[in-house]
Design a protein around this motif. Structure first.
Motif, short mmCIF file in Angstrom:
data_model
loop_
_atom_site.label_atom_id
_atom_site.label_comp_id
_atom_site.label_asym_id
_atom_site.label_seq_id
_atom_site.Cartn_x
_atom_site.Cartn_y
_atom_site.Cartn_z
N SER B 137 -63.42 -126.90 37.34
CA SER B 137 -64.54 -127.26 36.48
C SER B 137 -65.76 -127.50 37.36
N ALA B 138 -66.91 -127.69 36.70
CA ALA B 138 -68.14 -127.79 37.46
C ALA B 138 -68.16 -129.05 38.33
N ALA B 139 -67.62 -130.11 37.81
CA ALA B 139 -67.67 -131.33 38.59
C ALA B 139 -66.24 -131.73 39.00
N VAL B 140 -65.95 -131.59 40.28
CA VAL B 140 -64.62 -131.97 40.76
C VAL B 140 -64.81 -133.18 41.66
N SER B 141 -64.19 -134.28 41.29
CA SER B 141 -64.38 -135.48 42.10
C SER B 141 -63.13 -135.81 42.92
N ASP B 142 -62.09 -134.96 42.75
CA ASP B 142 -60.86 -135.20 43.55
C ASP B 142 -61.07 -134.73 44.97
N ASN B 143 -60.30 -135.30 45.86
CA ASN B 143 -60.25 -134.82 47.23
C ASN B 143 -59.29 -133.64 47.26
N MET B 144 -59.85 -132.45 47.27
CA MET B 144 -59.00 -131.26 47.18
C MET B 144 -58.32 -130.95 48.50
N ALA B 145 -58.97 -131.32 49.59
CA ALA B 145 -58.47 -130.94 50.91
C ALA B 145 -57.06 -131.48 51.16
N VAL B 146 -56.82 -132.70 50.67
CA VAL B 146 -55.53 -133.33 51.02
C VAL B 146 -54.34 -132.59 50.43
N SER B 147 -54.59 -131.83 49.34
CA SER B 147 -53.44 -131.14 48.76
C SER B 147 -53.35 -129.69 49.22
N TYR B 148 -54.13 -129.29 50.26
CA TYR B 148 -54.05 -127.91 50.75
C TYR B 148 -52.71 -127.70 51.44
N PRO B 149 -52.21 -126.47 51.46
CA PRO B 149 -50.86 -126.20 51.99
C PRO B 149 -50.76 -126.53 53.48
N GLU B 150 -49.48 -126.69 53.92
CA GLU B 150 -49.19 -126.90 55.35
C GLU B 150 -49.62 -125.65 56.11
N PRO B 151 -50.09 -125.81 57.33
CA PRO B 151 -50.48 -124.61 58.11
C PRO B 151 -49.27 -123.75 58.45
N GLY B 152 -49.48 -122.44 58.53
CA GLY B 152 -48.39 -121.53 58.89
C GLY B 152 -48.23 -121.50 60.41
N GLY B 153 -47.03 -121.68 60.87
CA GLY B 153 -46.79 -121.68 62.32
C GLY B 153 -47.06 -120.32 62.92
N GLY B 154 -47.76 -120.28 64.04
CA GLY B 154 -48.03 -118.99 64.69
C GLY B 154 -49.18 -118.24 64.05
N TYR B 155 -49.80 -118.81 63.05
CA TYR B 155 -50.95 -118.17 62.39
C TYR B 155 -52.22 -118.92 62.71
#
Lengths: 1173, 421
Positions: B137-155
């Protein structure tokens, strides 16, 4: 602030024009400029003084920009003063009085009370135009109080115009219900742009709807496409079967027909043609054979009937030969009589000719008819010679006659000519005169030059005033040498320098003395420096006092007079004690000062000593100066002595140097003049001698001329005389020369005549000799001799021709005899029966017979040739028959038959069989084609299974369905096309974005215009509020004061003004008439009265201002122009009154106003300044 | 080694705000400036042969509904597809609600991250992993970064996120997060969007705002463009900023202190402009000039701002032609005359000055004056009010400024109309 002094140092037309505005009876100053320029320049100067000279000024016409200067001294509100000079420039334009020291730019600020130029000019300056416009403004504003007070208070004149401008500018920008004003127009434009933007928008749904519609349509199209393909395939199969059915029926028929001709042999393709060839060849050969046999029989018969005379043929050539000669024979016989007649005629003619000439030729001898060529040529030459001689003799005679006539005429002419004379002397005289050139002209010029030189020299001598002698005395003048003058010049210079030096020294010492006096005076003034003597006196006074005191203390009453004398020495001394106390203090103080000011004292002493020394020095220098002057005087006396011999009183050496140079030039000029005079005398003498020579020479030629005539006239006469003499001599010579020539020619002609006559005699001798040789008489002339010779020649020719004819006749007779013998020989041999016939008949007959014999021989030969050919044909035909029989056999073998007659039938059967086979093959090929890949048998089987009658209806049904489907497909395709096009137009174009940008631009314009509108609107509102507020605050006091002033200026024709309300309820000003208290609205006032009303308000406003603010000079520029004298005087009084509050400077260039001020002002007297440019 | 372009906040087809056209202004340069800048981006990707392009939100402008804009975008990214360049997009606050971002007929080389949950796309040839999530939606007040996926190893892990981080002035605080939140994810590069000014917020790991690619109003001054990132095995990623804008906004203060006349003032302005033009060569400029300082010509220019505006535009035009567009001219100069002790004189002009000073502090009068302007403001459309700089009669500060300007204007006119000999 007050202006104490105004100095127009260099400005406009002014140079160092200073006005002292500090003194005088009052602060009302009238600056009178007799002309307009002076007044307005001074006015500008005043303004530029306070606020700077503008970059572009017109006041630089006398002084350059850099030199422009206005000086002034101002007094400030707190009594402080400033003196300064304003110059032109960008900055640093203020300087101190010395025009060097820079003053700060804001140095005038404390004096100006924070008033800028604009405000100063509005409040503190008023001119005639302002007054007029102010008056008009009040009238046009209907006298509205607020406006009138506001504009008079601030010196504004166009307040109403400003208010109108604001309203108009607002209206140009916006009106609530209009289209044209800028903001209204922009708003419409914005609406349109926004609408365009909306129209250009593409909604996602629009695009998606079309895209899915297109997809659907395309799917539907594909389904229809596959159904159509199926139908078309089936229809094609039925169509093939329909085409195969007739082919299958024909196949059956062929199979049946082949049964009948199956046995027929296979024959070569050209078998038929070969067979016909052979049959025709046989028939033709048999025919040829029969014809050949018939020919042979016929030819043999003809040969048998033919006979040929062999003997005639044997003599054929001889017969032909006489036949050839027959023509010649017959011609000769015919020609012979004519030839003989012509021969006889020629012989007769020749005999007649000769007898005419006188030669007898009856014997036909011709020897004496010979004409030897040598004699003939000589005779002809002589004949020509005779003719030439005759002509030459005649010509000679003609010429001789002409010459004699001409000679007679010339002799007559010679006698008529004048006798020649000697010109030598005249020529010599003329030449001398010509060599002397234009001597008269030169002489005139020389005289003029001499007189001019005389005049110039005379004038030159008159110009100098020192010497008065005559020009002739110049040479003898005892002038001193230039070196003497130089010597005196140097002496004078040295003497003057010495005097100067002494004077300078003296002046320096005198200046020193003055300085010392000043210093000494200064020392005394500062405080009289006490001397030791002063101290001594004080101490003496004290001691005297002490004496009196000690006497008193000792109980002796001092001498009252002495006592009083002592006490009176001290001011305000109450008694002796008091006086003594003072004397003691004085002595002490004197001692203290003497100590304290010892330095000052010693300085004073030093200066006094110096003064004494300088005085001594002055005396010495005075003596030296006197000596120098005496020396100078002695030199002057010597100088005068030097010039005594010349008889003049000299000026200074440099002047005399110039005079001497001038005199030397004059002497040189005088020498030149004398040389010119003697040259002129020489020239006059020469002219006279020349003239005498000419006159004498002319006289000897009988021309008498006076020697006084001009030389030019004399030379002309001499020239004419010489020309006449020369002409006569020339003519005589010409005649004589021609006579001599003619004489010579005449004698030449006479001698040539004698020679010709001699030649004629010689010719006669030769002629006679020649003529005799031709047996002619000697007197026969050349013409007669020629005709005898011609006659003999003709006769000889005719005799020769007759001989030739004789020989031809003889030849003809011989040929006839030969021909007749040959004919007779052949007649005897071949045709004896023709014996009686003439030889020419015989010859013809023989020839005919020979022709017939030759014809028969030819016929026989032809027949033999024909016979041989017939025999060859017979053999050929037989051979042909044999060959064709062999080919026929071969054909029979190929057709497997024994009888050639059956060949045609067999051949026909074989051809039928082949046709059937071919057709069958094609039929099968078509069927295979129609079977579309199946074997022919299978196809036939399949087709056979079809109901042939059902095929038609089935195809029609299919066609109908195909048609329907195709129409549907076309419609769908069209639809898809439209959709595709629409989708293509949805190409991401930026139309809507463009309108959005345009809308932003319009909005930006609206922003700017809205801001401007708000500024203008609010400005208008603020102005109205300020006017109203100002009126409320100051209406009372200002109108009261203005009313009083107005009464004064109108001389009581109005008692004053007051505020009344007009029809709209706005307060307006009205004037009040005396006695009646009638109210007069401003519209009813005259222009002059309105001016006075405005001035009253201005002055009231100004006074209002002055109550609380620092004063500035009120500058008035000729405002009284429209006032009559009485009102002008009243107004001057008002201004004079104002000058008690602030300085008033009134500029005018009207004398009568100055006079008016002088005569009418009582309470406050004006100070009049006249501006002189 | 591989290379990619990181860009954001393209706002295609959003117009340049409140830019008044005048004769001689470089109109052609600003026409569809956002498209020209975007084409510069595509050209850069092609000429540099990058391996992929990241767009960190606000590709489209929220208020903009024209589907043509989307189709235009598709036609441009198709060019990248033809060159084998992939494009990864997250929707930001501006294009979250719009249908454009998610429903366009994208070619195969484009991937739009889901709004429902964070996703990871592996780009195997480069051993790179891109993690991203679109705004729902136009206004997102959640911290989206914290729910981003785990990094891929070797990538090489890249986080694609539209956020204002811990807040940036002038930007709404959406999807807030801190640098430590981002560092905690263990990614190698955070490709952020939303803030319109280029900024490298952190180096370990790299946290980058590329800024917008074309300034659209006076608050977006200076060069605008994208970041070209080069990744080499075992080395920190290298970033290079590439300007893409076709016209540039600049705001300058022009100090007229000491200027004696208008010509001198214009010369001072020209010197300033000259320096700007040279510095930004060859990009044309949109310039707002604010005149300040105490100057002798204050009365002249403040008294006739319209005339001054024309004069400034005319001289900029003659000196720089189409290189400079004078957007607005603000006059904030002051008179030279020392304030000093003013006389207590009741002269009309002093009265005017006093009244002006008084009404500025009188709410009732301010309201009365606003009411006088009512007929005009009631006529103005809603679009007018959308600009925060637009004059509003109910804004007292603005009104006070206008009143001052009116006073200057009035004094100038009255003086010009004044008398004197």
């Amino acid at each position: 602030m007050k202006i104490l002094k105004l100095n127009l140092i260099a400005f406009g037309p002014f140079q160092d024009a200073a006005f002292d505005l500090s003194g005088g009876a009052s602060d009302f100053h009238i600056l009178f400029g007799p002309n307009e320029a002076g007044k307005s320049s001074a006015l500008r100067a005043l303004r530029n003084l306070l606020f700077g000279i503008p970059v572009r000024t017109a006041d630089n016409f006398r002084h350059p920009h850099t030199a422009l200067r206005i000086g002034a001294r101002l007094a400030g509100p707190d009594g402080q003063e400033i003196a300064f000079i304003r110059r032109k420039g960008q900055n640093k334009t203020l300087r101190a009085e010395d025009d060097r020291t820079l003053l700060a730019e804001d140095a005038l600020a404390p004096f100006m009370g924070n008033i800028g130029q604009d405000l100063f000019e509005q409040m503190f300056a008023i001119g005639h135009d302002d007054l007029v416009r102010g008056g008009q403004e009040i009238i046009s504003g209907g006298g509205r109080v607020g406006q009138a007070l506001f504009s008079a208070g601030a010196g504004l004149i166009r307040l109403q115009a400003v208010q109108q401008e604001l309203t108009l500018a607002c209206d140009d920008l916006f009106k609530p219900a209009a289209q044209k004003p800028r903001i209204n127009a922009l708003l419409s434009q914005l609406q349109e742009t926004l609408k365009s933007r909306k129209d250009a928008l593409l909604h996602a749904k629009e695009w998606k709807d079309r895209e899915s519609a297109l997809h659907e349509t395309q799917t539907h199209l594909e389904a229809i496409g596959s159904r159509l393909t199926n139908l078309k395939q089936q229809r094609a199969r039925l169509e093939r079967i329909r085409h195969a059915l007739p082919l299958m029926a024909r196949k059956k028929e062929i199979d049946h027909a082949l049964v009948d001709c199956r046995q027929a042999p296979a024959l070569a393709d050209d078998f038929g043609r070969q067979r016909i060839d052979v049959e025709q060849g046989l028939a033709m050969a048999r025919n040829d054979l029969a014809r050949a046999a018939a020919d042979i029989e016929k030819i043999n018969g003809q040969l048998a009937a033919l006979t040929v005379p062999e003997k005639l043929l044997e003599h054929g050539p001889a017969v032909s030969a006489i036949q050839q000669d027959l023509g010649s024979y017959r011609k000769a016989r015919q020609d012979r009589p004519g030839l003989e007649a012509r021969m006889r005629l020629l012989q007769t003619q020749a005999a007649n000719q000769l007898s005419e000439i006188g030669i007898d030729n009856t014997e036909g001898k011709t020897e004496h008819l010979k004409l030897p060529p040598r004699i003939m040529a000589a005779i002809q030459d002589l004949a020509k010679k005779y003719e030439q001689l005759t002509i030459r003799l005649e010509t000679n005679q003609d010429q001789l006659d002409k010459i004699r006539n001409r000679m007679a005429a010339l002799a007559k002419q010679e006698k008529a000519l004048p006798v020649p004379v000697d010109l030598t002397r005249l020529r010599a005289a003329l030449e001398s005169a010509q060599q002397a050139g234009p001597i008269e002209k030169k002489l005139a010029e020389s005289r003029r030059a001499v007189s001019e030189m005389e005049t110039r020299l005379h004038n030159r001598l008159n110009r100098q005033t020192l010497w008065t002698g005559d020009m002739a005395a110049l040479d003898a003048l005892p002038l001193p040498p230039m070196e003497s003058i130089d010597y005196f010049a140097k002496q004078f210079l040295d003497a003057a320098r010495e005097i100067d030096r002494q004077k300078t020294d003296k002046a320096a010492i005198e200046a020193d003395l003055v300085n010392i006096d000043i210093e000494l005076t200064g020392m005394d003034l500062a405080q009289e420096v006490p001397t030791e003597a002063d101290l001594e006196a004080a101490r003496r006074r004290r001691d005297a006092g002490w004496r009196l005191i000690s006497q008193q203390l000792a109980g002796h009453a001092p001498d009252p007079s002495e006592n009083r004398e002592f006490i009176t020495q001290f001011e305000k001394a109450a008694g002796l004690t008091d006086a003594f106390e003072q004397s003691m203090r004085q002595a002490d103080r004197m001692a203290d000062r003497l100590r304290q000011e010892a330095a000052q004292v010693s300085r004073k002493a030093l200066r006094q000593a110096e003064k004494a020394h300088k005085h001594a020095l002055t005396d010495t220098i005075g003596a030296a100066l006197d000596a120098a002057v005496a020396q100078h005087d002695a030199l002057a006396a010597k100088w005068a002595t030097l010039w005594e011999p010349v008889g003049i009183v000299p000026l200074s050496p440099p002047e005399m140097r110039a005079w001497l140079a001038d005199m030397q030039t004059s002497i040189t000029r005088y020498a030149d003049l004398r040389a010119a005079r003697s040259a002129e005398a020489l020239m006059t003498a020469e002219l006279e001698s020349l003239k005498i020579l000419l006159v004498r020479a002319l006289f000897s030629h009988h021309k008498a001329l006076e020697p006084t005539r001009p030389l030019e006239e004399l030379t002309a006469a001499a020239k004419a005389c010489i020309a006449a003499g020369e002409k006569a001599a020339e003519e005589t010579a010409t005649v004589r020369k021609e006579l001599a020539v003619l004489e010579e020619e005449s004698s030449g002609l006479t001698s040539s005549r004698a020679r010709l006559e001699q030649e004629l005699a010689t010719w006669k001798e030769k002629w006679n000799a020649g003529i005799t040789a031709l047996s002619l008489t000697p007197d026969t002339g050349p013409g007669a001799a020629q005709s005898v010779i011609d006659g003999i020649r003709d006769a000889k020719k005719w005799i020769n021709d007759a001989d030739t004819l004789r020989k031809r006749i003889d030849g003809i007779d011989r040929d006839c005899a030969v021909f007749i013998k040959k004919v007779n020989d052949l007649k005897t041999l071949l045709a004896p029966e023709l014996d009686a016939e003439r030889p020419d008949i015989v010859a013809e007959s023989l020839n005919d017979r020979l022709a017939a014999a030759r014809e028969a021989a030819t016929l026989r030969k032809n027949l033999i040739d024909q016979l041989e050919k017939a025999r060859r044909d017979q053999a050929d035909a037989e051979k042909q028959i044999a060959e064709n029989n062999i080919r026929l056999d071969s054909l029979c073998r190929e057709a497997l038959c024994d009888e050639p007659e059956k060949l045609a039938e067999i051949e026909q059967q074989a051809r039928l069989k082949k046709q059937l086979f071919d057709e069958n093959e094609k039929n099968e090929k078509d069927l295979r084609h129609l079977s579309a890949g199946a074997t022919v048998d299978d196809f036939i089987a399949e087709a056979g299974s079809m109901d042939a009658d059902a095929i038609g209806p089935e195809t029609e049904r299919m066609d109908a369905e195909i048609n329907t489907l195709e129409k549907e497909s076309a419609a769908l395709n069209q639809n898809a096309g439209v959709l595709k096009k629409e989708l293509e137009s949805m190409d991401g174009r930026a139309a809507a974005a463009g309108y959005a940008e345009e809308a932003e631009a319009v909005l930006a314009s609206i922003d700017a215009e809205v801001a401007q509108y708000c500024r203008l609107k609010i400005a208008s509102a603020i102005l109205s509020r300020t006017i109203e507020q100002y009126r409320e605050k100051y209406q009372g006091p200002m109108i009261r004061r203005a009313s009083e002033l107005f009464r004064q200026m109108t001389l009581g024709s109005f008692t004053g003004i007051r505020a009344e309300y007009d029809e709209k309820g706005d307060p307006v000003l009205v004037g009040i008439r005396p006695h009646t208290n009638e109210q007069v609205r401003v519209e009813g006032m005259s222009d002059g009265t309105a001016d006075q009303l405005y001035l009253a308000l201005r002055l009231a406003g100004l006074e209002q201002y002055l109550e609380n603010s620092a004063a500035l000079p009120f500058v008035v520029d000729d405002i009284l122009l429209r006032f009559d004298d009485r009102r002008a005087a009243a107004t001057l009084n008002v201004l004079a009154e104002l000058s008690k509050k602030t300085q008033v400077i009134f500029f005018t260039h009207h004398q009568h106003l100055v006079d008016l001020a002088n005569s009418e002002l009582r309470a406050v007297l004006p100070v009049i300044h006249t501006m002189a440019v | 080694m591989f290379r990619f372009i990181h860009t954001a906040d393209i706002h295609i087809d959003s117009p340049l705000h409140r830019l008044e056209a005048y004769d001689g202004a470089p109109v052609s340069d600003i026409r569809q400036a956002s498209r020209r800048a975007f084409e510069n981006l595509i050209d850069l990707a092609l000429s540099e042969s990058v391996d992929f392009v990241l767009i960190a939100g606000d590709l489209f402008d929220g208020d903009w509904k024209d589907y043509h804009t989307g189709l235009y975008f598709v036609s441009q990214v198709r060019r990248l597809g033809e060159a084998g360049i992939r494009v990864f997009i997250v929707a930001g606050n501006h294009d979250a609600a719009g249908r454009m971002t998610r429903h366009l007929p994208y070619p195969d080389n484009v991937h739009v991250f889901s709004a429902r949950k964070p996703e990871t796309v592996i780009i195997e040839p480069f051993k790179a992993a891109v993690h991203g999530q679109s705004f729902a939606s136009a206004a997102v007040s959640d911290n989206m970064a914290v729910s981003y996926p785990e990094p891929g190893g070797g990538y090489f892990n890249i986080g694609l996120l539209h956020t204002s981080l811990n807040g940036r002035p002038g930007h709404e605080n959406y999807a807030p997060c801190t640098l430590s939140d981002l560092a905690a994810r263990g990614y190698d590069y955070w490709a952020l969007g939303h803030v319109h000014r280029f900024e490298i917020a952190d180096h370990e790991p790299m946290v980058v705002f590329p800024g917008c690619i074309q300034g659209r109003h006076i608050r977006e001054t200076g060069p605008k463009g994208c970041v070209l990132v080069t990744v080499r095995e075992g080395l920190p990623p290298e970033t290079v900023f590439h300007p893409l804008d076709v016209i540039r906004w600049e705001s300058i203060d022009v100090d007229l202190t000491g200027a004696a006349g208008p010509e001198e003032a214009i010369d001072i302005l020209k010197d300033r402009l000259e320096a700007l033009v040279v510095e930004n060569d060859p990009i044309p400029l949109i310039v707002r000039a604010t005149f300040t300082g105490k100057t002798a010509i204050h009365a002249r220019i403040a008294g006739d701002p319209e005339y001054w505006r024309q004069a400034v535009r005319a001289s900029a035009l003659s000196a720089f032609g189409e290189r400079v567009w004078m957007e607005k001219i603000r006059i904030e100069t002051q008179p030279v005359q020392p304030p000093g002790p003013k006389s207590a004189d009741p002269g009309p002009l002093r009265e005017l000055e006093a009244l002006t000073a008084a009404i500025k502090n009188d709410p009732q009068v301010l309201q009365d004056l606003a009411e006088e302007l009512g007929p005009l403001f009631r006529k103005l459309p809603v679009e007018y009010r959308q600009d925060m700089e637009a004059l509003q009669p109910d804004d007292a500060d603005q009104m006070r400024r206008i009143i001052d300007q009116s006073h200057d204007l009035l004094v100038r006119r009255l003086m010009r109309a004044g008398g004197g000999t």
